[in-house]
Design an enzyme around this catalytic site. Sequence first.
Site, PDB file in Angstrom:
ATOM      1  CG  HIS A   1      94.690  34.601  18.927  1.00 44.12           C
ATOM      2  ND1 HIS A   1      95.791  35.385  19.217  1.00 44.12           N
ATOM      3  CD2 HIS A   1      94.041  34.434  20.110  1.00 44.12           C
ATOM      4  CE1 HIS A   1      95.792  35.669  20.521  1.00 44.12           C
ATOM      5  NE2 HIS A   1      94.745  35.097  21.079  1.00 44.12           N
ATOM      6  CG  PHE A   2      90.138  35.178  12.923  1.00 38.29           C
ATOM      7  CD1 PHE A   2      89.824  34.273  13.936  1.00 38.29           C
ATOM      8  CD2 PHE A   2      89.111  35.959  12.411  1.00 38.29           C
ATOM      9  CE1 PHE A   2      88.513  34.131  14.420  1.00 38.29           C
ATOM     10  CE2 PHE A   2      87.792  35.824  12.881  1.00 38.29           C
ATOM     11  CZ  PHE A   2      87.498  34.916  13.885  1.00 38.29           C
ATOM     12  NE  ARG A   3      96.576  30.913  15.485  1.00 35.25           N
ATOM     13  CZ  ARG A   3      96.936  31.169  16.730  1.00 35.25           C
ATOM     14  NH1 ARG A   3      97.491  32.327  17.043  1.00 35.25           N
ATOM     15  NH2 ARG A   3      96.787  30.281  17.670  1.00 35.25           N
TER      16      ARG A   3
ATOM     17  CG  HIS B   1      98.376  36.807  27.905  1.00 34.57           C
ATOM     18  ND1 HIS B   1      97.926  35.816  27.057  1.00 34.57           N
ATOM     19  CD2 HIS B   1      99.043  36.170  28.887  1.00 34.57           C
ATOM     20  CE1 HIS B   1      98.296  34.631  27.538  1.00 34.57           C
ATOM     21  NE2 HIS B   1      98.993  34.829  28.647  1.00 34.57           N
TER      22      HIS B   1
ATOM     23  CG  ASP C   1      92.495  33.380  23.949  1.00 37.26           C
ATOM     24  OD1 ASP C   1      92.979  33.859  22.913  1.00 37.26           O
ATOM     25  OD2 ASP C   1      93.198  32.926  24.873  1.00 37.26           O
TER      26      ASP C   1
ATOM     27  CG  HIS D   1      97.922  26.267  17.782  1.00 37.40           C
ATOM     28  ND1 HIS D   1      98.916  27.136  17.406  1.00 37.40           N
ATOM     29  CD2 HIS D   1      97.436  26.738  18.953  1.00 37.40           C
ATOM     30  CE1 HIS D   1      99.035  28.092  18.330  1.00 37.40           C
ATOM     31  NE2 HIS D   1      98.139  27.873  19.273  1.00 37.40           N
TER      32      HIS D   1
ATOM     33  N   GLY E   1      96.333  26.936  22.937  1.00 33.36           N
ATOM     34  CA  GLY E   1      95.219  27.542  22.192  1.00 33.36           C
ATOM     35  C   GLY E   1      94.406  26.500  21.461  1.00 33.36           C
TER      36      GLY E   1
HETATM   37  O1  DOR Z   1      96.464  29.815  24.603  1.00 31.09           O
HETATM   38  C1  DOR Z   1      96.707  30.854  23.993  1.00 31.09           C
HETATM   39  N1  DOR Z   1      96.911  30.849  22.672  1.00 31.09           N
HETATM   40  N2  DOR Z   1      96.822  32.005  24.660  1.00 31.09           N
HETATM   41  C2  DOR Z   1      97.252  33.134  24.063  1.00 31.09           C
HETATM   42  O2  DOR Z   1      97.378  34.121  24.707  1.00 31.09           O
HETATM   43  C3  DOR Z   1      97.654  33.131  22.664  1.00 31.09           C
HETATM   44  C4  DOR Z   1      96.974  32.066  21.944  1.00 31.09           C
HETATM   45  C5  DOR Z   1      97.573  31.850  20.579  1.00 31.09           C
HETATM   46  O3  DOR Z   1      97.716  32.842  19.856  1.00 31.09           O
HETATM   47  O4  DOR Z   1      97.857  30.719  20.225  1.00 31.09           O
END
Ligand code: DOR
Length: 445
Positions: free
Chosen positions: A62-64, A178, A310, A314, A329
């Site tokens: 997840h590169f946001r 998921h 994964d 954050h 995450g």
């Molecule tokens: O812990 C997680 N964070 N699991 C996910 O499926 C999404 C990810 C996120 O995008 O923060």
Amino acid sequence: MRELKIINAFLVNDGKISKEDIHVVGNKIVKIGNCIKSSDNAEVFDATGKYVFPGLIDDQVHFREPGLTHKATIETESKAALAGGITSFLEMPNTNPQTTTIKEWEFKNKLAEKTSYANYGFMFGGTNNNLDQILKLDSKRVPALKLFLGSSTGNMLVDNPEVLKNIFENTDLVIAVHCEDETTITNNLKAAKVKYGENIPIEQHPEIRSENACYLSSSQAISLAKQTGARLHVFHVSTAKELSLFRNDIPLKDKKITAEVCIHHLWFNSKDYKTKGTLIKWNPAIKTLNDSEALWDGLNSGLLDVLATDHAPHTIKEKLNSYNKAPSGGPLVQHSLPALLTAYHQKRISLEKIVEKACHNPAILFDIKNRGYIREGFFADLVIIDLDKKHTVNKKDLLYKCGWSPFEGTTFKGIVEKTLLNGQWAYNQGKVLPKSAAMALIFDR
Ligand code: DOR
């Protein structure tokens, strides 16, 4: 054309380790074997004592970007990926806006073309109402369809059974899921609130996002795939119990149901909540030591096909909130390979198995063209590894935009010394080199 000869290295490839030279011309490997180390204009890198892996392919990051760039960007996280030996990544659709229309998907690709330091592919997000878009996707450019069958960051839950059946019946794409059962989680959370009020301890996370929540959702998705003939890939398996749902008696290329495990579910266990707190809050949750041991076994025995991260950054401020408010995450791409090399020294996994699960298998599973192996005619994506060098993870060395890591203070044995991307050095001993060679991945279907 630029030529590079990597000589005297231990190549870890195709289930064996052999001492060989690699001759790179332009962005491709042209020869493996004895190179004439000579007179021509080729750069020669003497890798005596070093190991060479194919560049890792991370099938879940997840590169946001767009929309969540206070946490991360494609540029910052792809640089961190190169430092971790990851030369190609598949990115998830829970951005803002979500990648659930072809227009948004094309926008993300344009962004990556300009800013990504590593090779990229973007999964498309399924929702309760975008089947029309799903049916128009180009399977040579879209690695897979991502469905959240349990809610997580980004509110992308697909919970309409009719819609799910329709998607499973009608797409030829790999469906990456998921799996956590929403009703089970909601009920468990309600019960925890009754017991603890607003101060739910983080140790309750694996009780709330429980083994049963995972098992129920994974088994339902697998039943639906069997019923409809869909090609299903179950992301981040986190429990021993789910392993019974997968097979290891057929080759990966013949499997219709495959599974991924992530580094955090292997490395951490529920005892770590005490010291790491919400920093290791993930969805699915990190479960017991028994679960993580079973996941190592599942990886080694072939029940689990792919090793990924994964990676889901954050900010530290967000993460240090109370249990309910802290998002799930954490950032991982820079340290997954050093953690795996350390696990090799701990005799948990062989080098050949790491390469099989983190390089070869994602390429096979997603039909990634000419990558994932050290092979003549393939792109020269390579990682040079010093297997014996130790490194303690330190805030000042982190390349993540969020500036923290769940591994801070951990000493790993085995480091990424250099990364070669499409024939160009992209990372060298702590430094990411200027952007040059990243490419969009092509899926050979
Ligand atoms: O812990 C997680 N964070 N699991 C996910 O499926 C999404 C990810 C996120 O995008 O923060």
